[in-house]
Design a protein around this motif. Sequence first.
Motif, PDB file in Angstrom:
ATOM      1  N   ALA A  52      -0.848   0.040   5.130  1.00 33.13           N
ATOM      2  CA  ALA A  52       0.220   1.112   4.907  1.00 33.13           C
ATOM      3  C   ALA A  52       0.271   2.186   6.127  1.00 33.13           C
TER       4      ALA A  52
ATOM      5  N   GLY B 220       0.855  -1.366  -0.018  1.00 34.24           N
ATOM      6  CA  GLY B 220      -0.007   0.001   0.186  1.00 34.24           C
ATOM      7  C   GLY B 220       0.593   1.292  -0.022  1.00 34.24           C
ATOM      8  N   LEU B 221       1.982   0.937   0.111  1.00 36.86           N
ATOM      9  CA  LEU B 221       2.930   2.322   0.066  1.00 36.86           C
ATOM     10  C   LEU B 221       3.375   2.795  -1.518  1.00 36.86           C
ATOM     11  N   SER B 222       3.178   3.934  -1.665  1.00 43.09           N
ATOM     12  CA  SER B 222       3.616   4.708  -2.780  1.00 43.09           C
ATOM     13  C   SER B 222       3.889   6.009  -2.526  1.00 43.09           C
TER      14      SER B 222
ATOM     15  N   THR C 248       0.753   7.647  -1.348  1.00 39.60           N
ATOM     16  CA  THR C 248       0.457   7.814   0.234  1.00 39.60           C
ATOM     17  C   THR C 248       0.846   8.858   0.962  1.00 39.60           C
TER      18      THR C 248
ATOM     19  N   THR D 163      -6.764  11.305   2.122  1.00 34.87           N
ATOM     20  CA  THR D 163      -7.530  10.127   2.230  1.00 34.87           C
ATOM     21  C   THR D 163      -8.856  10.310   1.291  1.00 34.87           C
TER      22      THR D 163
ATOM     23  N   GLY E  60      -4.476   8.611  -0.686  1.00 35.93           N
ATOM     24  CA  GLY E  60      -3.172   8.618  -0.079  1.00 35.93           C
ATOM     25  C   GLY E  60      -3.605   9.051   1.701  1.00 35.93           C
ATOM     26  N   LEU E  61      -2.521   9.187   2.631  1.00 35.51           N
ATOM     27  CA  LEU E  61      -2.639   9.249   4.016  1.00 35.51           C
ATOM     28  C   LEU E  61      -2.075  10.888   4.339  1.00 35.51           C
TER      29      LEU E  61
ATOM     30  N   GLN F 293      -5.970  -1.349   2.026  1.00 36.59           N
ATOM     31  CA  GLN F 293      -4.743  -1.245   1.598  1.00 36.59           C
ATOM     32  C   GLN F 293      -4.050   0.028   2.420  1.00 36.59           C
ATOM     33  N   LEU F 294      -4.730   1.021   2.406  1.00 32.53           N
ATOM     34  CA  LEU F 294      -4.200   2.332   3.048  1.00 32.53           C
ATOM     35  C   LEU F 294      -4.172   1.908   4.647  1.00 32.53           C
TER      36      LEU F 294
ATOM     37  N   ASN G  92      -9.232  -0.274  -1.506  1.00 35.28           N
ATOM     38  CA  ASN G  92      -7.932   0.637  -1.455  1.00 35.28           C
ATOM     39  C   ASN G  92      -8.094   1.205  -0.151  1.00 35.28           C
TER      40      ASN G  92
END
Length: 296
Positions: A272, A60-62, A65, A70, A79-80, A268-269, A265
């Motif tokens: 991450a 989940g890292l990119s 992110t 969010t 992302g976060l 996945q986040l 998704n």
Amino acid sequence: MTMTTSANPQAEAHAPWGRVRQGRRTADRAMKLIATGFTFIAIFVLFWILGMLLVKGIGGLSFATFTEITPGPGSQGGGLANAIVGSFVLTFLGIVVATPIGVLAGTWLAEYGKKSKLANLIRFINDILLSAPSILIGLFVYVIMVEPFRGYSGWAGGVALGIIAIPVIVRTTEDMLNLVPGPLREAGSALGAPPAVVITSVTWRAAKAGMVTGILLALARIAGETAPLIFTALNNNFWFSPSLVGGVSNLPVTIYQFASAPYENWQQLAWAGSLIITLSILILSIVARRLVAGGK
């Protein structure tokens, strides 16, 4: 007068153990096996959790992110970034609230209160606060800061995290100051320095590595707290306002919400975000240990 020496020193060294009854030797070996077995079970579970975080979290890292906010329900990508910045702000507020109170309280216990009844009472209350469920602290701050102002805020979240961190800093500060040798204090007093100057110039300097370690451990303690933030800062899917009024996005609550959501998704986040928090706490723990080693 003649002196006799043992022909078999190795047998003589093992003689005390040889006199132990067979039942006790069996019990000793059994206890060793049980302790070793449970140690390996604990290590296995720990590495299992870390391995699962790495396998599912790295996926989940990119770049997105750390740069995108969010996503909303049913949307793709995201992302976060807002949650990471929000967690940093809330944790910073919490440690800013806790550090002066914890350091000064620990200093008073070690240097002034010592074995007095009031000091023992404060230590007892501090131990209770140290083991108190974080959700109770969240409810307490909700009653005194959220309800009266009729809204969630980052300030309330920072206060809740600060209350959680205070007993950790108090305990470590007192323990580190108690390890400072008494002659150092006596030398400062002999030079005519008042107690406040001796504390700030001698004892704090001697114990600074351990005190900073306690602050870092408190920081790691509050970095992943979820329950108190649900009642104080809550969460949102956007950037928070500079005034910190209203819901403030943060990683722990985001992970809690995304992990139980039906969107792939989001899940996945969540993995991450869990990996990011775990690595952050790991780095803080390593830094704290290095500081302790340097202080020694």
